[in-house]
Design a protein around this motif. Structure first.
Motif, PDB file in Angstrom:
ATOM      1  N   SER A 113       0.844  -1.192   0.000  1.00 13.80           N
ATOM      2  CA  SER A 113       0.000   0.000   0.000  1.00 13.80           C
ATOM      3  C   SER A 113       0.882   1.245   0.000  1.00 13.80           C
ATOM      4  O   SER A 113       1.622   1.487   0.952  1.00 13.80           O
ATOM      5  CB  SER A 113      -0.910   0.014   1.231  1.00 13.80           C
ATOM      6  OG  SER A 113      -1.476   1.284   1.418  1.00 13.80           O
ATOM      7  N   GLU A 170      -0.094   4.317   0.154  1.00 12.17           N
ATOM      8  CA  GLU A 170      -0.609   5.309   1.102  1.00 12.17           C
ATOM      9  C   GLU A 170      -0.031   5.088   2.502  1.00 12.17           C
ATOM     10  O   GLU A 170       0.386   6.034   3.166  1.00 12.17           O
ATOM     11  CB  GLU A 170      -2.140   5.238   1.155  1.00 12.17           C
ATOM     12  CG  GLU A 170      -2.760   6.253   2.107  1.00 12.17           C
ATOM     13  CD  GLU A 170      -4.275   6.127   2.188  1.00 12.17           C
ATOM     14  OE1 GLU A 170      -4.884   6.906   2.942  1.00 12.17           O
ATOM     15  OE2 GLU A 170      -4.842   5.241   1.499  1.00 12.17           O
ATOM     16  N   ARG A 171      -0.008   3.831   2.918  1.00  8.00           N
ATOM     17  CA  ARG A 171       0.514   3.544   4.255  1.00  8.00           C
ATOM     18  C   ARG A 171       2.007   3.857   4.343  1.00  8.00           C
ATOM     19  O   ARG A 171       2.484   4.382   5.345  1.00  8.00           O
ATOM     20  CB  ARG A 171       0.271   2.072   4.589  1.00  8.00           C
ATOM     21  CG  ARG A 171       0.539   1.715   6.043  1.00  8.00           C
ATOM     22  CD  ARG A 171      -0.087   0.387   6.387  1.00  8.00           C
ATOM     23  NE  ARG A 171       0.071   0.076   7.791  1.00  8.00           N
ATOM     24  CZ  ARG A 171      -0.446  -0.994   8.394  1.00  8.00           C
ATOM     25  NH1 ARG A 171      -1.184  -1.839   7.691  1.00  8.00           N
ATOM     26  NH2 ARG A 171      -0.258  -1.206   9.676  1.00  8.00           N
ATOM     27  N   ASN A 193       2.446   7.600   4.611  1.00  8.92           N
ATOM     28  CA  ASN A 193       2.143   8.090   5.956  1.00  8.92           C
ATOM     29  C   ASN A 193       3.340   7.916   6.886  1.00  8.92           C
ATOM     30  O   ASN A 193       3.675   8.802   7.669  1.00  8.92           O
ATOM     31  CB  ASN A 193       0.926   7.357   6.534  1.00  8.92           C
ATOM     32  CG  ASN A 193      -0.366   7.757   5.856  1.00  8.92           C
ATOM     33  OD1 ASN A 193      -0.460   8.828   5.260  1.00  8.92           O
ATOM     34  ND2 ASN A 193      -1.367   6.888   5.927  1.00  8.92           N
TER      35      ASN A 193
END
Length: 419
Positions: free
Chosen positions: A211, A213-214, A217
């Motif tokens: 992922s 996005e993770r 972050n």
């Protein structure tokens, strides 16, 4: 009013209850002031972390603090009482010192709690609830923690897998801060590893994850890191000096062939590969390759177990140090508490002296015999000084208060066998 410590922690309360009583940093000032106003506690500090919420202050009614907390958080007293511990005086001071030293932490000897205790102290300062007495308690605690950290090995050995992985990699490379790290995965364990790498000065970090996005972050939390998809792992592997992997994959994500190609691109410069995943992320056959240092979670566990034993031994030394520091501080505090009484007694004696001296000077001015005046002065001063102790000694003897008489003999500097 004496020192009290009241709270709950990971040993006494569930995470659900700890969440209910926790205080956010931006609410602490108001909470401290409200608690002091409502409970009669004269000085107060609140330590609130994910694992504990504790109140430290000076008062004579810890029940009032507990009642205030139950009202603020809309919890029944029964629910709180089953999880709350209360310490007073030396036990309270010892508890604060143990907490700040990491001896009461989930991970024995972890250093982060000391910073959190300092933050609690600063919030109390800002709220105006930190008086002289509580300030001295915290200063003594900070001094005790310094001794624990410098005179024992409580924090010398890593006891978490993430930290142990970073420490292992650090031992392999002499120029560790210049190395390039590749982290495979973006879960909790890799997040901890990333933070440890940053703390150790590694600036060039790449995060590979399914992922994006993770991974982004996590990169943002680190203040900047390169992010790639797990499918692009083969393209970035050759750039890494250190590879630390922890995914949830059931099959290896790094094979022997992928590592061989990466080594070729690197012109066979060494790589450290640390696999902390279960099941393993890196094929065991990678260990057959020259120029690769491969370690698994089992290698780290044996190191961690040795370090746990070392920390346990250091913890015993730390406990002894804290006991000494707490006892010494309370001894000094009690001695200081007597200073007011000593000052009052000396002032009384001086008033006697001044009064008798004035009488003597007046008699001299009237032409009285100096020898008689000195005799009268000394006798009168003696009578005034011994009158009150003499009365108290006679009363103690009349009531068979032998311990009081024995103590009075010591106080007056008399040999007990003469009494």
């Amino acid at each position: 009013m004496g020192l009290i410590a009241l709270g709950i922690n990971h040993k006494t309360a569930s995470v659900q209850l700890r969440e209910k009583v926790a205080f956010l940093p931006d609410t602490l000032t108001q909470a401290l002031q409200a608690a002091c106003d409502s409970t009669g506690v004269s000085e107060l500090a609140i330590l609130s972390t994910c694992n504990r919420t504790e109140f430290y202050g000076f008062g004579d009614n810890s029940q009032a603090v507990l009642s205030w907390l139950s009202q603020q958080r809309h919890l029944s007293l029964h629910e709180l009482k089953s999880s709350v511990y209360v310490y007073e005086e030396q036990d309270a001071l010892r508890h604060l010192m143990r907490v700040a030293s990491g001896l009461d932490s989930m991970v024995l000897g972890e250093p982060q709690i000391f910073g959190q205790v300092k933050v609690a102290y600063q919030h109390a300062q800002q709220a105006g609830t930190l008086g002289q007495k509580l300030d001295r308690v915290f200063q003594q605690t900070f001094s005790a923690v310094k001794r624990v950290r410098t005179e024992t090995a409580i924090g010398a050995n890593p006891v978490s897998i993430g930290f142990a992985a970073v420490q292992l990699a650090k031992q392999i490379f002499s120029d560790f801060q210049q190395t390039k790290a590749l982290l495979v995965g973006a879960g909790e364990m890799i997040s901890l590893v990333a933070k440890h790498l940053k703390e150790q000065g590694v600036q060039q970090i790449t995060i590979a994850n399914r992922s994006l996005e993770r991974a982004e972050n996590l990169a943002q939390e680190l203040g900047g890191a390169k992010v790639v998809l797990l499918s692009d792992l083969a393209d970035v592997l050759s750039q890494a000096d250190i590879v630390i992997s922890c995914t949830g994959s059931q099959l290896p994500v790094i094979g022997k062939g992928m590592v061989e190609r990466a080594l070729k691109k690197r012109r066979y410069r060494p790589m450290a590969m640390i696999d902390i995943a279960v099941p393993r992320d890196i094929e065991p056959e990678v260990d057959d390759l020259d120029d690769v240092y491969l370690y698994t979670v089992d290698d780290l566990e044996s190191t961690i177990e040795e370090n746990r034993r070392a920390r346990q031994q250091a913890a015993q030394q730390a406990e002894q140090l804290i006991e000494q520091c707490a006892a010494q501080f309370l001894h000094e505090q009690r001695a200081q508490a007597a200073q007011g009484l000593v000052t009052a007694y000396r002032q009384q004696a001086d008033e006697f002296r001044v009064a008798e001296l004035a009488k003597a000077q007046q008699a001299l001015a009237q032409g009285a015999n100096p020898h008689e005046i000195l005799e009268r002065l000394s006798r009168s001063l003696m009578n005034k000084l011994v009158h009150s102790p003499s009365v108290q000694l006679k009363q103690a003897a009349a009531h068979n208060e032998h311990e009081k008489l024995k103590w009075a003999a010591q106080l007056l500097g008399l040999n007990s066998k003469d009494n």
